[in-house]
Scaffold this motif. Structure first.
Motif, PDB file in Angstrom:
ATOM      1  N   PRO A   4      35.705  41.647  40.099  1.00 30.37           N
ATOM      2  CA  PRO A   4      36.509  41.385  41.307  1.00 30.37           C
ATOM      3  C   PRO A   4      37.671  42.358  41.458  1.00 30.37           C
ATOM      4  CG  PRO A   4      37.050  39.797  39.601  1.00 30.37           C
ATOM      5  CD  PRO A   4      35.901  40.591  39.075  1.00 30.37           C
ATOM      6  N   ASN A   5      37.330  43.639  41.636  1.00 31.91           N
ATOM      7  CA  ASN A   5      38.384  44.664  41.738  1.00 31.91           C
ATOM      8  C   ASN A   5      39.285  44.464  42.949  1.00 31.91           C
ATOM      9  OD1 ASN A   5      37.567  46.358  39.474  1.00 31.91           O
ATOM     10  ND2 ASN A   5      35.720  46.772  40.679  1.00 31.91           N
ATOM     11  N   SER A   6      38.724  43.930  44.008  1.00 36.18           N
ATOM     12  CA  SER A   6      39.497  43.814  45.259  1.00 36.18           C
ATOM     13  C   SER A   6      40.388  42.591  45.289  1.00 36.18           C
ATOM     14  CB  SER A   6      38.530  43.768  46.454  1.00 36.18           C
ATOM     15  OG  SER A   6      37.694  42.625  46.371  1.00 36.18           O
ATOM     16  N   VAL A   7      40.324  41.735  44.266  1.00 34.71           N
ATOM     17  CA  VAL A   7      41.109  40.504  44.261  1.00 34.71           C
ATOM     18  C   VAL A   7      42.440  40.763  43.528  1.00 34.71           C
ATOM     19  CG1 VAL A   7      41.186  38.084  43.585  1.00 34.71           C
ATOM     20  CG2 VAL A   7      39.016  39.133  44.282  1.00 34.71           C
ATOM     21  N   PRO A   8      43.571  40.637  44.241  1.00 34.04           N
ATOM     22  CA  PRO A   8      44.881  40.886  43.592  1.00 34.04           C
ATOM     23  C   PRO A   8      45.292  39.698  42.735  1.00 34.04           C
ATOM     24  CG  PRO A   8      45.217  40.239  45.846  1.00 34.04           C
ATOM     25  CD  PRO A   8      43.735  40.299  45.668  1.00 34.04           C
ATOM     26  N   SER A   9      44.541  39.453  41.705  1.00 35.68           N
ATOM     27  CA  SER A   9      44.774  38.272  40.883  1.00 35.68           C
ATOM     28  C   SER A   9      45.533  38.649  39.624  1.00 35.68           C
ATOM     29  CB  SER A   9      43.448  37.623  40.521  1.00 35.68           C
ATOM     30  OG  SER A   9      43.637  36.500  39.696  1.00 35.68           O
ATOM     31  N   VAL A  10      46.313  37.697  39.147  1.00 38.00           N
ATOM     32  CA  VAL A  10      47.031  37.887  37.901  1.00 38.00           C
ATOM     33  C   VAL A  10      46.038  37.846  36.752  1.00 38.00           C
ATOM     34  CG1 VAL A  10      48.803  36.937  36.373  1.00 38.00           C
ATOM     35  CG2 VAL A  10      49.095  36.817  38.863  1.00 38.00           C
ATOM     36  N   GLY A  11      46.229  38.692  35.735  1.00 37.94           N
ATOM     37  CA  GLY A  11      45.397  38.663  34.555  1.00 37.94           C
ATOM     38  C   GLY A  11      44.208  39.577  34.619  1.00 37.94           C
ATOM     39  N   LEU A  12      44.137  40.482  35.583  1.00 34.08           N
ATOM     40  CA  LEU A  12      43.056  41.454  35.661  1.00 34.08           C
ATOM     41  C   LEU A  12      43.621  42.849  35.427  1.00 34.08           C
ATOM     42  CD1 LEU A  12      41.110  40.177  38.802  1.00 34.08           C
ATOM     43  CD2 LEU A  12      40.503  39.834  36.398  1.00 34.08           C
ATOM     44  N   VAL A  13      42.945  43.652  34.644  1.00 33.08           N
ATOM     45  CA  VAL A  13      43.327  45.042  34.405  1.00 33.08           C
ATOM     46  C   VAL A  13      42.195  45.912  34.889  1.00 33.08           C
ATOM     47  CG1 VAL A  13      43.906  46.773  32.688  1.00 33.08           C
ATOM     48  CG2 VAL A  13      44.735  44.413  32.431  1.00 33.08           C
ATOM     49  N   ASP A  14      42.501  46.669  35.948  1.00 35.86           N
ATOM     50  CA  ASP A  14      41.461  47.488  36.588  1.00 35.86           C
ATOM     51  C   ASP A  14      40.273  46.631  37.010  1.00 35.86           C
ATOM     52  OD1 ASP A  14      42.976  49.799  36.241  1.00 35.86           O
ATOM     53  OD2 ASP A  14      42.118  50.146  34.235  1.00 35.86           O
ATOM     54  N   GLY A  15      40.579  45.386  37.398  1.00 32.87           N
ATOM     55  CA  GLY A  15      39.531  44.495  37.854  1.00 32.87           C
ATOM     56  C   GLY A  15      38.743  43.825  36.768  1.00 32.87           C
ATOM     57  N   ARG A  16      39.046  44.082  35.510  1.00 35.18           N
ATOM     58  CA  ARG A  16      38.283  43.509  34.398  1.00 35.18           C
ATOM     59  C   ARG A  16      39.054  42.357  33.777  1.00 35.18           C
ATOM     60  NH1 ARG A  16      34.075  46.778  32.526  1.00 35.18           N
ATOM     61  NH2 ARG A  16      33.924  48.757  33.645  1.00 35.18           N
ATOM     62  N   PHE A  17      38.327  41.437  33.181  1.00 36.45           N
ATOM     63  CA  PHE A  17      38.943  40.263  32.578  1.00 36.45           C
ATOM     64  C   PHE A  17      39.613  40.619  31.249  1.00 36.45           C
ATOM     65  CE2 PHE A  17      35.186  38.644  34.935  1.00 36.45           C
ATOM     66  CZ  PHE A  17      35.869  37.923  35.903  1.00 36.45           C
ATOM     67  N   ILE A  18      40.720  39.908  30.982  1.00 38.73           N
ATOM     68  CA  ILE A  18      41.415  40.089  29.710  1.00 38.73           C
ATOM     69  C   ILE A  18      41.772  38.719  29.151  1.00 38.73           C
ATOM     70  CG2 ILE A  18      42.370  42.352  30.326  1.00 38.73           C
ATOM     71  CD1 ILE A  18      45.041  40.906  30.899  1.00 38.73           C
ATOM     72  N   ASP A  19      42.034  38.673  27.841  1.00 40.71           N
ATOM     73  CA  ASP A  19      42.463  37.429  27.206  1.00 40.71           C
ATOM     74  C   ASP A  19      43.980  37.268  27.321  1.00 40.71           C
ATOM     75  OD1 ASP A  19      39.859  36.776  26.363  1.00 40.71           O
ATOM     76  OD2 ASP A  19      40.060  38.038  24.575  1.00 40.71           O
ATOM     77  N   ALA A  26      51.633  37.771  28.124  1.00 42.29           N
ATOM     78  CA  ALA A  26      50.743  38.170  29.229  1.00 42.29           C
ATOM     79  C   ALA A  26      49.680  37.099  29.416  1.00 42.29           C
ATOM     80  CB  ALA A  26      50.092  39.522  28.924  1.00 42.29           C
ATOM     81  N   PRO A  27      49.521  36.634  30.635  1.00 41.58           N
ATOM     82  CA  PRO A  27      48.514  35.573  30.875  1.00 41.58           C
ATOM     83  C   PRO A  27      47.094  36.139  30.810  1.00 41.58           C
ATOM     84  CG  PRO A  27      49.447  36.277  32.944  1.00 41.58           C
ATOM     85  CD  PRO A  27      50.209  37.025  31.894  1.00 41.58           C
ATOM     86  N   GLY A  28      46.137  35.264  30.558  1.00 41.63           N
ATOM     87  CA  GLY A  28      44.735  35.667  30.595  1.00 41.63           C
ATOM     88  C   GLY A  28      44.211  35.708  32.018  1.00 41.63           C
ATOM     89  N   SER A  29      43.015  36.168  32.143  1.00 41.99           N
ATOM     90  CA  SER A  29      42.415  36.331  33.469  1.00 41.99           C
ATOM     91  C   SER A  29      42.167  34.987  34.135  1.00 41.99           C
ATOM     92  CB  SER A  29      41.090  37.082  33.357  1.00 41.99           C
ATOM     93  OG  SER A  29      41.297  38.364  32.797  1.00 41.99           O
ATOM     94  N   LEU A  30      42.425  34.962  35.415  1.00 43.78           N
ATOM     95  CA  LEU A  30      42.089  33.811  36.255  1.00 43.78           C
ATOM     96  C   LEU A  30      40.913  34.217  37.139  1.00 43.78           C
ATOM     97  CD1 LEU A  30      45.690  32.715  37.336  1.00 43.78           C
ATOM     98  CD2 LEU A  30      44.293  31.815  35.464  1.00 43.78           C
ATOM     99  N   ILE A  31      39.790  33.496  37.008  1.00 44.96           N
ATOM    100  CA  ILE A  31      38.590  33.875  37.757  1.00 44.96           C
ATOM    101  C   ILE A  31      38.728  33.370  39.183  1.00 44.96           C
ATOM    102  CG2 ILE A  31      36.085  33.585  37.941  1.00 44.96           C
ATOM    103  CD1 ILE A  31      36.009  33.187  34.940  1.00 44.96           C
ATOM    104  N   PRO A  32      38.641  34.227  40.168  1.00 47.23           N
ATOM    105  CA  PRO A  32      38.734  33.794  41.566  1.00 47.23           C
ATOM    106  C   PRO A  32      37.522  32.959  41.958  1.00 47.23           C
ATOM    107  CG  PRO A  32      39.135  36.156  41.341  1.00 47.23           C
ATOM    108  CD  PRO A  32      38.588  35.696  40.048  1.00 47.23           C
ATOM    109  N   ALA A  33      37.749  31.978  42.814  1.00 40.93           N
ATOM    110  CA  ALA A  33      36.655  31.114  43.256  1.00 40.93           C
ATOM    111  C   ALA A  33      35.554  31.921  43.938  1.00 40.93           C
ATOM    112  CB  ALA A  33      37.193  30.038  44.188  1.00 40.93           C
ATOM    113  N   ALA A  34      35.950  32.896  44.764  1.00 42.04           N
ATOM    114  CA  ALA A  34      34.952  33.689  45.494  1.00 42.04           C
ATOM    115  C   ALA A  34      34.034  34.425  44.523  1.00 42.04           C
ATOM    116  CB  ALA A  34      35.643  34.683  46.425  1.00 42.04           C
ATOM    117  N   TRP A  35      34.633  34.927  43.449  1.00 45.27           N
ATOM    118  CA  TRP A  35      33.814  35.677  42.478  1.00 45.27           C
ATOM    119  C   TRP A  35      32.909  34.723  41.695  1.00 45.27           C
ATOM    120  CZ3 TRP A  35      32.906  35.956  37.260  1.00 45.27           C
ATOM    121  CH2 TRP A  35      32.241  37.120  36.811  1.00 45.27           C
ATOM    122  N   GLY A  36      33.450  33.585  41.260  1.00 46.40           N
ATOM    123  CA  GLY A  36      32.635  32.622  40.520  1.00 46.40           C
ATOM    124  C   GLY A  36      31.463  32.097  41.344  1.00 46.40           C
TER     125      GLY A  36
END
Length: 354
Positions: A4-19, A26-36
């Motif tokens: 989800p590169n286009s989603v300005p979500s907290v916890g994404l680095v270059d659109g990739r998930f992180i712990d 630093a918070p972990g990735s939050l998966i956007p509903a649209a992507w899930g």
């Protein structure tokens, strides 16, 4: 599908998930509903395209769906199945079928060759060497596209004859099963010699003028009808090397070759003119003359009596004498048998039945 590169979500680095990093805060990735939802829809699309109903309690559905899809894309599945009784095959049973007809006659019915089945392969191989009839039958109006030079639509069934006989068939999704390969492709109706009294696999019967069923051997009956060697039972005497129309309704008769010498048809060469195919030619010797030679026996022979010899193959029982032109003595002996024949070896004759 992508991250989800286009989603300005907290916890994404270059659109990739992180712990989550508890030390740095630093918070972990939050998966956007649209992507899930998108991921779920992608997986469900694969499952549904394979004809599988989605089940949230089955975590192996994606694998099952891929197996079905790959199976349709690659006609040959790695299925090996042993069959010993008559039955209708399911679409997921196509592969290598090992059929045993030792206990009884067996009829294997192929699934319908339609768009739902798609392009699929099946190899049907006989494992027993009994004389029981083993039939591979089509569903409905489907046909196996073999011997199409005799019937363009093909035939609704074939028979496997002898242990090791096999056919490799491929469906076209439109009512047809096409032979890709088979154990023995010798042309239909061909007479052959064997060095065994047993029947070889691949579709052979005895060259013995047997009565056959038109319903059980429809391709062979079609072959006989266009052979140019067809007779009625009433006119078959003297033409036993051809076919007959049997009872005119249900049966026909194959060629008889037992005890015969086979000769190539002249077909205009002029060496053996006037012959029809399959017609018997009775034995005879080539025209020739036996010329006896008179040999004097010396002085004292009454009335000039002589012994007789021959430059040909007559055998004489001596003494055989000529007095003038009248032969006297013990006479001639026979040499030979009931027919004229060359030195030969007898091999069993077979006829290709399918």
């Amino acid at each position: 599908m992508d991250y989800p590169n286009s989603v300005p979500s907290v916890g994404l680095v270059d659109g990739r998930f992180i712990d989550e990093n508890a030390i740095s805060g630093a918070p972990g990735s939050l998966i956007p509903a649209a992507w899930g939802n998108g991921v779920t829809q992608e997986i469900l699309a694969v499952v549904k395209s394979a004809g599988i109903a989605p089940d949230e309690n089955d975590n192996a559905q994606l694998l099952k769906a891929l197996q079905v899809i790959v199976g349709k894309a690659s006609p040959m599945l790695s299925v090996v199945k042993n069959i010993a009784v008559s039955r209708l095959l399911e679409s997921d049973e196509l592969g290598l079928l090992l059929v045993n007809g030792a206990a009884d006659a067996v009829s294997i019915t192929l699934p319908p060759s339609n768009a739902g089945l798609g392009v699929r392969d099946v190899i049907v191989r006989r494992v027993d060497n009994s004389g029981n009839r083993l039939v591979v039958q089509c569903s409905g109006a489907d046909n196996i596209k073999f011997h199409t030079h005799l019937r363009s639509a093909g035939y609704p069934f074939l028979v496997l004859m002898g242990a090791g006989d096999w056919w490799h068939l491929r469906s076209d999704g439109a009512g047809g099963w096409w032979p890709v390969g088979r154990f023995d492709g010798t042309p239909l109706g061909r007479p052959v010699f064997e060095t065994t009294t047993a029947f070889s696999p691949g579709g052979y019967g005895a060259l013995n003028g047997a009565i056959l069923s038109r319903a059980e051997w429809p391709w062979l009956w079609d072959h006989a009808k266009v052979s140019g060697m067809m007779w009625t039972e009433a006119t078959r005497v003297g033409a036993e090397g051809g076919w007959s129309s049997g009872d005119g309704v249900l049966t026909f008769r194959g060629p008889e070759g037992r005890g015969e010498f086979l000769r190539v048809l002249d077909e205009g060469r002029g060496i053996d003119p006037g012959r029809n195919p399959g017609v018997v030619q009775r034995d005879q010797n080539r025209a020739h003359i036996h010329t006896p030679t008179a040999v004097a026996v010396g002085e004292g022979a009454a009335n000039g009596a002589v012994f007789q010899t021959s430059v040909w193959s007559l055998r004489y029982t001596l003494p055989y004498q000529l007095v003038g032109t009248t032969p006297v003595g013990t006479g001639l002996s026979n040499e030979g048998g009931a027919e004229a024949r060359p030195h030969n070896v007898a091999y069993p004759g077979r006829l290709k039945l399918i």
